[in-house]
Motif scaffolding. Structure first.
Motif, short mmCIF file in Angstrom:
data_model
loop_
_atom_site.label_atom_id
_atom_site.label_comp_id
_atom_site.label_asym_id
_atom_site.label_seq_id
_atom_site.Cartn_x
_atom_site.Cartn_y
_atom_site.Cartn_z
N ARG A 7 0.83 -1.21 0.00
CA ARG A 7 0.00 0.00 0.00
C ARG A 7 0.85 1.26 0.00
O ARG A 7 0.38 2.35 0.32
CB ARG A 7 -0.91 0.01 1.22
N LEU A 8 2.11 1.12 -0.36
CA LEU A 8 3.02 2.28 -0.33
C LEU A 8 2.56 3.38 -1.29
O LEU A 8 2.76 4.57 -1.02
CB LEU A 8 4.44 1.83 -0.69
N HIS A 9 1.93 2.99 -2.40
CA HIS A 9 1.49 4.01 -3.37
C HIS A 9 0.45 4.94 -2.77
O HIS A 9 0.36 6.12 -3.15
CB HIS A 9 0.92 3.32 -4.62
N VAL A 10 -0.33 4.45 -1.80
CA VAL A 10 -1.33 5.32 -1.15
C VAL A 10 -0.63 6.40 -0.32
O VAL A 10 -1.02 7.57 -0.37
CB VAL A 10 -2.26 4.47 -0.26
N ILE A 11 0.40 6.01 0.41
CA ILE A 11 1.14 6.98 1.22
C ILE A 11 1.83 8.00 0.33
O ILE A 11 1.84 9.20 0.63
CB ILE A 11 2.16 6.25 2.11
N VAL A 12 2.41 7.53 -0.78
CA VAL A 12 3.11 8.43 -1.69
C VAL A 12 2.12 9.40 -2.35
O VAL A 12 2.42 10.58 -2.52
CB VAL A 12 3.90 7.63 -2.73
N ASP A 13 0.94 8.91 -2.73
CA ASP A 13 -0.05 9.78 -3.35
C ASP A 13 -0.56 10.86 -2.39
O ASP A 13 -1.00 11.92 -2.83
CB ASP A 13 -1.23 8.95 -3.86
N GLU A 14 -0.50 10.58 -1.10
CA GLU A 14 -0.95 11.57 -0.12
C GLU A 14 0.07 12.69 0.09
O GLU A 14 -0.24 13.68 0.76
CB GLU A 14 -1.23 10.88 1.23
N PHE A 15 1.26 12.52 -0.46
CA PHE A 15 2.29 13.54 -0.28
C PHE A 15 2.09 14.67 -1.30
O PHE A 15 1.94 14.43 -2.49
CB PHE A 15 3.68 12.92 -0.47
N HIS A 16 2.10 15.90 -0.82
CA HIS A 16 1.94 17.07 -1.68
C HIS A 16 3.00 18.11 -1.28
O HIS A 16 3.13 18.46 -0.10
CB HIS A 16 0.54 17.67 -1.53
N ALA A 17 3.73 18.56 -2.27
CA ALA A 17 4.76 19.58 -2.04
C ALA A 17 5.04 20.26 -3.37
O ALA A 17 4.62 19.80 -4.44
CB ALA A 17 6.03 18.96 -1.45
N ASP A 18 5.76 21.35 -3.28
CA ASP A 18 6.14 22.08 -4.50
C ASP A 18 7.11 21.24 -5.31
O ASP A 18 8.13 20.76 -4.79
CB ASP A 18 6.78 23.41 -4.13
N PHE A 19 6.78 21.05 -6.58
CA PHE A 19 7.60 20.20 -7.44
C PHE A 19 8.08 20.99 -8.65
O PHE A 19 7.32 21.77 -9.24
CB PHE A 19 6.80 18.98 -7.92
N HIS A 20 9.36 20.77 -8.97
CA HIS A 20 9.94 21.37 -10.17
C HIS A 20 11.10 20.48 -10.61
O HIS A 20 11.82 19.94 -9.76
CB HIS A 20 10.43 22.79 -9.91
N PRO A 21 11.25 20.26 -11.91
CA PRO A 21 12.30 19.33 -12.36
C PRO A 21 13.73 19.81 -12.15
O PRO A 21 14.67 19.10 -12.52
CB PRO A 21 11.99 19.15 -13.85
N SER A 22 13.93 20.98 -11.58
CA SER A 22 15.30 21.45 -11.36
C SER A 22 15.95 20.61 -10.25
O SER A 22 15.28 20.16 -9.31
CB SER A 22 15.29 22.92 -10.97
N PRO A 23 17.27 20.39 -10.33
CA PRO A 23 17.94 19.53 -9.34
C PRO A 23 17.80 20.02 -7.90
O PRO A 23 17.65 19.22 -6.99
CB PRO A 23 19.41 19.56 -9.79
N GLN A 24 17.83 21.34 -7.68
CA GLN A 24 17.74 21.86 -6.32
C GLN A 24 16.38 21.57 -5.70
O GLN A 24 16.27 21.12 -4.55
CB GLN A 24 18.00 23.37 -6.29
#
Length: 334
Positions: A7-24
């Motif tokens: 059920r790890l995908h459920v925990i991961v789907d609950e995660f929300h944060a600012d995302f951008h493909p830059s390395p930093q």
């Protein structure tokens, strides 16, 4: 833990944060994701396991105390429950996701679902696909390894690679075309003739309109996938890759985590047993001290008893002498 890994995908789907493909940003994003997964799995494991384990531990502690009560005096029996406080035993599920997932490397570059590489991987499998791609391009593996990929927080700062210039990119494409042409030219003339004949038959049978329509649909599909490859799509791809990677890694530490929990329970029971043994030892010392006091009192009483016997014999002898004296000198003679 195995069910929670599924059920790890459920925990991961609950995660929300600012995302951008830059390395930093990716570095901070993956660090927060690892912390969220470790906290979420630990919370779920505690909810499913801690209550049952705590009930079992308390039951064992009660059994140990009830078995020891008959060995204690009445004064110590009322204080036995003070030795083992009635508290909740909480297990610590130290998953250490940051360490086991330190080598996670995402690939969020656009890949066409009907591209020739994707089709080769889909129909030939990963192993056979690698072999087939090396036949077309001997430097295929090396060309993939030089792509800079952001590392996880625990793996140190990402390596800085100079972006390829347009000239280098063109040279790479030219090398690929040359390799393809070389491999195609290495085929036998019979195979080449068969390909030409089959292509001509398809051209005559299907017609150029259907071929043009197919090419147009293919181009539209490519355009659609390219336009929908947004930041959200990249984030979903990263989460999917992370779930697949973390699931394999977490499966490796199931036995280790179970052994760690078992060790914690063993320590809790050993602590309870040590406290009870300490109380038994203290009671034994008190009993030995009481025995020594009573033994001294008994010895003293025996000494007094012996002296009293001696005095009683003397008193009896004196009484007899007194009676003889009375009869001889005090009573009137007849």
């Amino acid at each position: 833990m195995g069910e929670e890994i599924n059920r790890l995908h459920v925990i991961v789907d609950e995660f929300h944060a600012d995302f951008h493909p830059s390395p930093q940003v990716l570095k901070i994003y993956k660090s927060d994701l690892l912390a969220h997964v470790e906290h979420g799995m630990g919370k779920n494991l505690a909810f499913r396991c801690s209550n049952a384990i705590n009930a079992s531990v308390q039951s064992s502690q009660e059994y140990m105390m009830e078995s020891m009560v008959p060995l204690l005096p009445s004064t110590a029996q009322s204080q036995i429950h003070m030795l083992v406080p009635n508290r909740t035993f909480d297990l610590s599920y130290d998953l250490n996701c940051a360490a086991i997932c330190s080598d996670f490397q995402e690939n969020i570059e656009f890949q066409f679902s009907l591209g020739w590489k994707a089709l080769v991987h889909r129909y030939l499998g990963s192993v056979n696909a690698q072999k087939a791609l090396r036949l077309v391009d001997p430097n295929f593996q090396n060309s993939r390894s030089v792509v800079p990929v952001a590392q996880t927080p625990s793996s140190g700062p990402p390596s800085i690679a100079a972006p390829p210039s347009n000239e280098t990119a063109l040279m790479t494409q030219e090398d690929l075309m040359i390799a393809m042409a070389t491999n195609l030219a290495s085929l036998t003339s019979r195979t080449s003739m068969s390909v030409i004949v089959v292509g001509g038959v398809m051209w005559k049978t299907i017609g150029w309109r259907i071929i043009a329509l197919s090419v147009s649909l293919y181009g539209l599909l490519y355009l659609y996938e390219r336009l929908t490859w947004t930041t959200k799509a990249k984030e979903r791809a990263l989460k999917r890759q992370f779930v697949e990677f973390a699931s394999e890694k977490l499966q490796l530490i199931v036995s280790f985590t179970s052994a760690s929990c078992s060790h914690q329970v063993q320590q809790e029971m050993a602590t309870t047993f040590a406290r009870l043994c300490q109380q038994v030892d203290q009671t034994e010392k008190d009993l030995e001290a009481n025995i020594c006091t009573l033994t001294a009192n008994i010895d003293q009483l025996e000494t007094v008893q012996s002296c009293s016997k001696t005095l009683r014999h003397k008193a009896t002898e004196l009484e007899l002498q007194l009676e003889e004296f009375t009869k001889q000198y005090l009573e009137p003679q007849q």
